[in-house]
Write a protein that holds these residues in place. Structure first.
Motif, PDB file in Angstrom:
ATOM      1  N   ARG A 245       0.801  -1.218   0.000  1.00 49.46           N
ATOM      2  CA  ARG A 245       0.000   0.000   0.000  1.00 49.46           C
ATOM      3  C   ARG A 245       0.841   1.278   0.000  1.00 49.46           C
ATOM      4  N   LYS A 246       2.155   1.155   0.155  1.00 47.80           N
ATOM      5  CA  LYS A 246       3.023   2.332   0.235  1.00 47.80           C
ATOM      6  C   LYS A 246       2.983   3.154  -1.054  1.00 47.80           C
ATOM      7  N   SER A 247       2.935   2.478  -2.189  1.00 45.76           N
ATOM      8  CA  SER A 247       2.948   3.204  -3.456  1.00 45.76           C
ATOM      9  C   SER A 247       2.341   2.342  -4.561  1.00 45.76           C
ATOM     10  N   LEU A 248       1.969   2.998  -5.648  1.00 44.87           N
ATOM     11  CA  LEU A 248       1.426   2.287  -6.813  1.00 44.87           C
ATOM     12  C   LEU A 248       2.549   1.557  -7.548  1.00 44.87           C
ATOM     13  N   PRO A 249       2.223   0.448  -8.218  1.00 47.23           N
ATOM     14  CA  PRO A 249       3.259  -0.244  -8.989  1.00 47.23           C
ATOM     15  C   PRO A 249       3.706   0.602 -10.188  1.00 47.23           C
ATOM     16  N   VAL A 250       4.905   0.386 -10.649  1.00 42.76           N
ATOM     17  CA  VAL A 250       5.450   1.134 -11.785  1.00 42.76           C
ATOM     18  C   VAL A 250       4.764   0.676 -13.071  1.00 42.76           C
ATOM     19  N   LEU A 251       4.263   1.637 -13.844  1.00 43.41           N
ATOM     20  CA  LEU A 251       3.579   1.326 -15.094  1.00 43.41           C
ATOM     21  C   LEU A 251       4.569   1.240 -16.249  1.00 43.41           C
ATOM     22  N   LYS A 252       4.238   0.403 -17.216  1.00 43.92           N
ATOM     23  CA  LYS A 252       4.987   0.306 -18.474  1.00 43.92           C
ATOM     24  C   LYS A 252       3.961   0.348 -19.603  1.00 43.92           C
ATOM     25  N   LYS A 253       3.329   1.512 -19.743  1.00 46.34           N
ATOM     26  CA  LYS A 253       2.186   1.628 -20.645  1.00 46.34           C
ATOM     27  C   LYS A 253       2.601   1.576 -22.111  1.00 46.34           C
ATOM     28  N   ARG A 254       1.767   0.909 -22.874  1.00 38.88           N
ATOM     29  CA  ARG A 254       1.970   0.823 -24.314  1.00 38.88           C
ATOM     30  C   ARG A 254       1.655   2.176 -24.942  1.00 38.88           C
ATOM     31  N   PRO A 255       2.434   2.626 -25.937  1.00 40.72           N
ATOM     32  CA  PRO A 255       2.141   3.903 -26.600  1.00 40.72           C
ATOM     33  C   PRO A 255       0.734   3.918 -27.178  1.00 40.72           C
ATOM     34  N   LYS A 256       0.104   5.107 -27.186  1.00 40.12           N
ATOM     35  CA  LYS A 256      -1.246   5.235 -27.705  1.00 40.12           C
ATOM     36  C   LYS A 256      -1.258   5.052 -29.216  1.00 40.12           C
ATOM     37  N   GLY A 257      -2.434   4.744 -29.750  1.00 40.65           N
ATOM     38  CA  GLY A 257      -2.584   4.505 -31.179  1.00 40.65           C
ATOM     39  C   GLY A 257      -2.298   5.740 -32.007  1.00 40.65           C
ATOM     40  N   ASN A 258      -2.091   5.535 -33.312  1.00 46.97           N
ATOM     41  CA  ASN A 258      -1.723   6.630 -34.192  1.00 46.97           C
ATOM     42  C   ASN A 258      -2.786   7.709 -34.310  1.00 46.97           C
ATOM     43  N   ARG A 259      -4.041   7.404 -33.932  1.00 47.08           N
ATOM     44  CA  ARG A 259      -5.087   8.405 -34.049  1.00 47.08           C
ATOM     45  C   ARG A 259      -4.830   9.607 -33.145  1.00 47.08           C
ATOM     46  N   TYR A 260      -3.926   9.428 -32.177  1.00 45.17           N
ATOM     47  CA  TYR A 260      -3.585  10.526 -31.283  1.00 45.17           C
ATOM     48  C   TYR A 260      -2.332  11.281 -31.746  1.00 45.17           C
ATOM     49  N   ALA A 261      -1.816  10.943 -32.893  1.00 41.79           N
ATOM     50  CA  ALA A 261      -0.578  11.560 -33.366  1.00 41.79           C
ATOM     51  C   ALA A 261      -0.782  13.038 -33.678  1.00 41.79           C
ATOM     52  N   GLY A 262       0.294  13.812 -33.488  1.00 40.81           N
ATOM     53  CA  GLY A 262       0.283  15.221 -33.837  1.00 40.81           C
ATOM     54  C   GLY A 262      -0.557  16.062 -32.895  1.00 40.81           C
ATOM     55  N   PRO A 263      -0.849  17.314 -33.287  1.00 43.96           N
ATOM     56  CA  PRO A 263      -1.639  18.221 -32.440  1.00 43.96           C
ATOM     57  C   PRO A 263      -3.072  17.740 -32.218  1.00 43.96           C
ATOM     58  N   THR A 264      -3.597  16.914 -33.155  1.00 46.84           N
ATOM     59  CA  THR A 264      -4.977  16.437 -33.036  1.00 46.84           C
ATOM     60  C   THR A 264      -5.179  15.601 -31.784  1.00 46.84           C
ATOM     61  N   GLY A 265      -4.132  14.921 -31.341  1.00 52.19           N
ATOM     62  CA  GLY A 265      -4.251  14.073 -30.159  1.00 52.19           C
ATOM     63  C   GLY A 265      -4.706  14.846 -28.931  1.00 52.19           C
ATOM     64  N   TYR A 266      -4.287  16.107 -28.818  1.00 55.66           N
ATOM     65  CA  TYR A 266      -4.692  16.924 -27.668  1.00 55.66           C
ATOM     66  C   TYR A 266      -6.187  17.232 -27.718  1.00 55.66           C
ATOM     67  N   LEU A 267      -6.728  17.393 -28.923  1.00 57.58           N
ATOM     68  CA  LEU A 267      -8.156  17.657 -29.071  1.00 57.58           C
ATOM     69  C   LEU A 267      -8.971  16.430 -28.679  1.00 57.58           C
ATOM     70  N   LEU A 268      -8.530  15.260 -29.154  1.00 57.86           N
ATOM     71  CA  LEU A 268      -9.246  14.029 -28.824  1.00 57.86           C
ATOM     72  C   LEU A 268      -9.187  13.736 -27.332  1.00 57.86           C
ATOM     73  N   ASP A 269      -8.037  14.008 -26.737  1.00 58.14           N
ATOM     74  CA  ASP A 269      -7.896  13.759 -25.306  1.00 58.14           C
ATOM     75  C   ASP A 269      -8.811  14.686 -24.504  1.00 58.14           C
ATOM     76  N   LEU A 270      -8.873  15.963 -24.897  1.00 60.67           N
ATOM     77  CA  LEU A 270      -9.765  16.900 -24.230  1.00 60.67           C
ATOM     78  C   LEU A 270     -11.223  16.474 -24.386  1.00 60.67           C
ATOM     79  N   ALA A 271     -11.576  16.041 -25.608  1.00 63.22           N
ATOM     80  CA  ALA A 271     -12.945  15.596 -25.854  1.00 63.22           C
ATOM     81  C   ALA A 271     -13.281  14.389 -24.990  1.00 63.22           C
TER      82      ALA A 271
END
Length: 573
Positions: free
Chosen positions: A248-274
């Motif tokens: 319970r001291k801390s969360l386990p270390v993540l090794k997250k897979r990169p997000k899909g290409n649909r988030y590439a470029g500046p558009t990814g910030y718009l999709l994330d906000l949406a």
């Protein structure tokens, strides 16, 4: 006599209670008998949520990341099974498939006009995903109750748990525990998940958006939920109290897979906000990624392209470590028509358009109006701010959407509501000056429809707030324009600190430029541009150019002008 009346009243109440109880039981029995377990919801597996620009025609992106990899229950270790049970339904092995207290809470939420959430057992969650639509109504909830009861009576608990573990959404496009282990930890099979990793996955499945690791604000609540899961595993005797104390001291270390290409470029910030905003309205998890929704955003396709081009042209030579942010809002509506949060969302999820920075004197215009009465104040407030005037700034700026920071966290209580504000905050706040003081919460979602075209949510539900009195807003507008009748108003500020430790000859003893702004508005658009440098935005901008490029009408002003297609000579500073 009174005693007899009390006994008679008690008798009537008991009779009414038993009649009500019999009616409810009879209604449940009839509903149960008439309910058939439907076919598996294949539509859920296939329908993507499409996100468009404001015109409703051109696609911005989609939310359809159904990464599914089934696994047999006997291949899932007990500690992984128990982590999910501890998180979602601790009486799973003994309950009838439904939670009456949970159903009562859901009914109460509907009665209060709130969205139907929670109150579901593991069996109910499985039924909702695989047999029903994602609609949140009382009739759908009743169907869920009857079907869950039948499924619990006709299917083995192990079968239900196996199906649940293979279909439930864990976020990051992962459906099922095997895909979740791969996405979050790079672990190919559940048998290789550690106890902390299993507890973390059980934590996020409760609400993947609320516990999103990409959101710094989620860290505290994620740790609290993670500890709740561990406590449940101790209660189930899956782990010992000593192991719980260690994990319970801390969360386990993540090794997250990169997000899909649909988030590439500046558009990814718009999709994330949406995506984040949709979660606020109850559209998240399976309902978002598999519900076949049609989401119309507020982003204007042409203005967004102009914003991206203006920001791209604004990076100074050798400025790979410089961040350019832009946020543009339509006054009076709160619609975010364009936003640049960074160069590439896949490379960095830090959205600089929503990240706060020191606004300095950009908050001073709010001292021109009393946030309580709307009374117009003297021009002197614009030139000098003392403690009293700082409180006026606090009231007016807070009313215009810039949040107040607790006094305990303020280094200088007299300098406004918050020593930090994002470009999105300031664009929304300055929009009130040209909208007669009206403020609508900045938003990126215009409308949400289901797969049949039915409107599920509309921005019409967001009502304008009179943040400033109309007379005061017009007075501020007049002061900022300097009486020149300009159609654009702009201010720039460089937040600087004295660098005494710099060892470089050129910049030794020179003040650091930590943030350089340009904020301006027209009747159509209110736009804020911000330049920062460094990984966390706290590095000196001066080395990128001759330093003067971030003063006055330098880089930020040029970016604003390129986006707005307005010459700076029309702006009063």
């Amino acid at each position: 006599m009174v005693r007899r009346l009390l006994f008679r009243l008690l008798g009537w109440l008991l009779a009414f209670f038993f009649v009500l109880l019999i009616t409810v039981v009879a209604a449940f029995f009839i509903g149960y008998q008439r309910t058939e377990i439907p076919q598996l919801n294949e539509e859920f597996r296939a329908n993507a949520t499409v996100v468009t620009y404001a015109d409703g025609k051109h696609q911005l992106g989609s939310f359809y990341e159904q990464n599914r990899k089934s696994v047999l229950l006997r291949e899932v270790p007990k500690h992984v099974q128990d982590a999910v049970i501890a998180a979602e339904d601790r009486s799973f092995w003994t309950n009838p498939g439904i939670s009456l207290p949970g159903m009562a809470r859901a009914a109460l939420a509907i009665a209060r006009g709130k969205q139907l959430q929670g109150g579901s057992t593991i069996t109910q969650q499985y039924v909702k995903v695989m047999y029903l639509t994602q609609e949140r109504t009382m009739s759908r909830k009743l169907d869920e109750l009857f079907i869950a009861t039948k499924v619990s009576r006709t299917q083995d608990k192990k079968t239900i748990l196996e199906n649940y573990l293979n279909t439930i959404y864990f976020g990051e496009g992962a459906y099922g525990v095997r895909a979740a282990g791969q996405v979050y930890f790079g672990v190919d099979h559940p048998k290789d998940l550690t106890v902390p990793q299993a507890a973390y996955l059980a934590t996020v499945l409760n609400n993947p958006t609320w516990f999103d690791s990409d959101n710094p604000a989620a860290a505290g609540r994620t740790l609290a939920r993670y500890r709740y899961v561990l406590a449940g595993m101790t209660e189930l005797s899956t782990i010992t109290a000593g192991e719980e104390a260690q994990y319970r001291k801390s969360l386990p270390v993540l090794k997250k897979r990169p997000k899909g290409n649909r988030y590439a470029g500046p558009t990814g910030y718009l999709l994330d906000l949406a995506r984040r905003e949709l979660a606020q309205y109850g559209f998240d998890g399976d309902r978002l990624t598999g519900g076949g929704l049609r989401v119309i955003t507020t982003f204007d396709r042409g203005l967004q392209q102009q914003a991206v081009e203006a920001a791209a042209a604004g990076y100074p030579p050798g400025g790979s470590d410089v961040h350019v942010a832009l946020a543009s809002i339509r006054p009076g509506t709160g619609e975010v028509v364009a936003l640049v949060g960074g160069r590439d969302y896949l490379k960095s999820q830090q959205n600089w358009a929503t990240t706060k920075a020191p606004p300095g004197t950009l908050l001073r215009p709010f001292a021109l109006a009393d946030g309580t009465t709307g009374k117009s104040l003297d021009r002197q407030y614009f030139d000098l701010v003392d403690a009293h005037q700082g409180e006026l700034i606090t009231k007016a700026a807070e009313a215009a959407g810039i949040p107040r920071i607790p006094k305990a966290d303020r280094a200088a209580p007299g300098l406004g509501p918050d020593p930090l504000a994002s470009p999105l905050d300031l664009a929304g706040a300055y929009a009130t000056f040209i909208a007669d003081g009206r403020w609508v919460r900045p938003h990126v979602i215009k409308e949400v429809r289901d797969s049949h075209g039915k409107v599920l949510w509309s921005a019409g539900e967001l009502r304008p707030v009179q943040a400033l009195m109309g007379e005061a807003a017009r007075g501020i507008d007049n002061v900022l324009m300097g009486g020149k009748g300009a159609s654009a108003t702009a201010l720039s500020i460089e937040k600087r600190k004295f660098n005494r430790k710099c060892r470089c000859k050129k910049y030794r003893g020179a003040p650091d430029t930590l943030a350089s702004w340009w904020v301006g508005y027209t009747p159509e658009l209110s736009t804020a541009v911000l330049y920062r440098a460094g990984k966390v935005g706290e590095s000196n901008l001066a080395p990128y150019g001759d330093g003067k490029r971030f003063l006055g009408d330098g880089w930020p002003a040029a970016t604003w002008s390129a986006y707005a297609h307005l010459p700076l000579t029309r702006a009063a500073r």
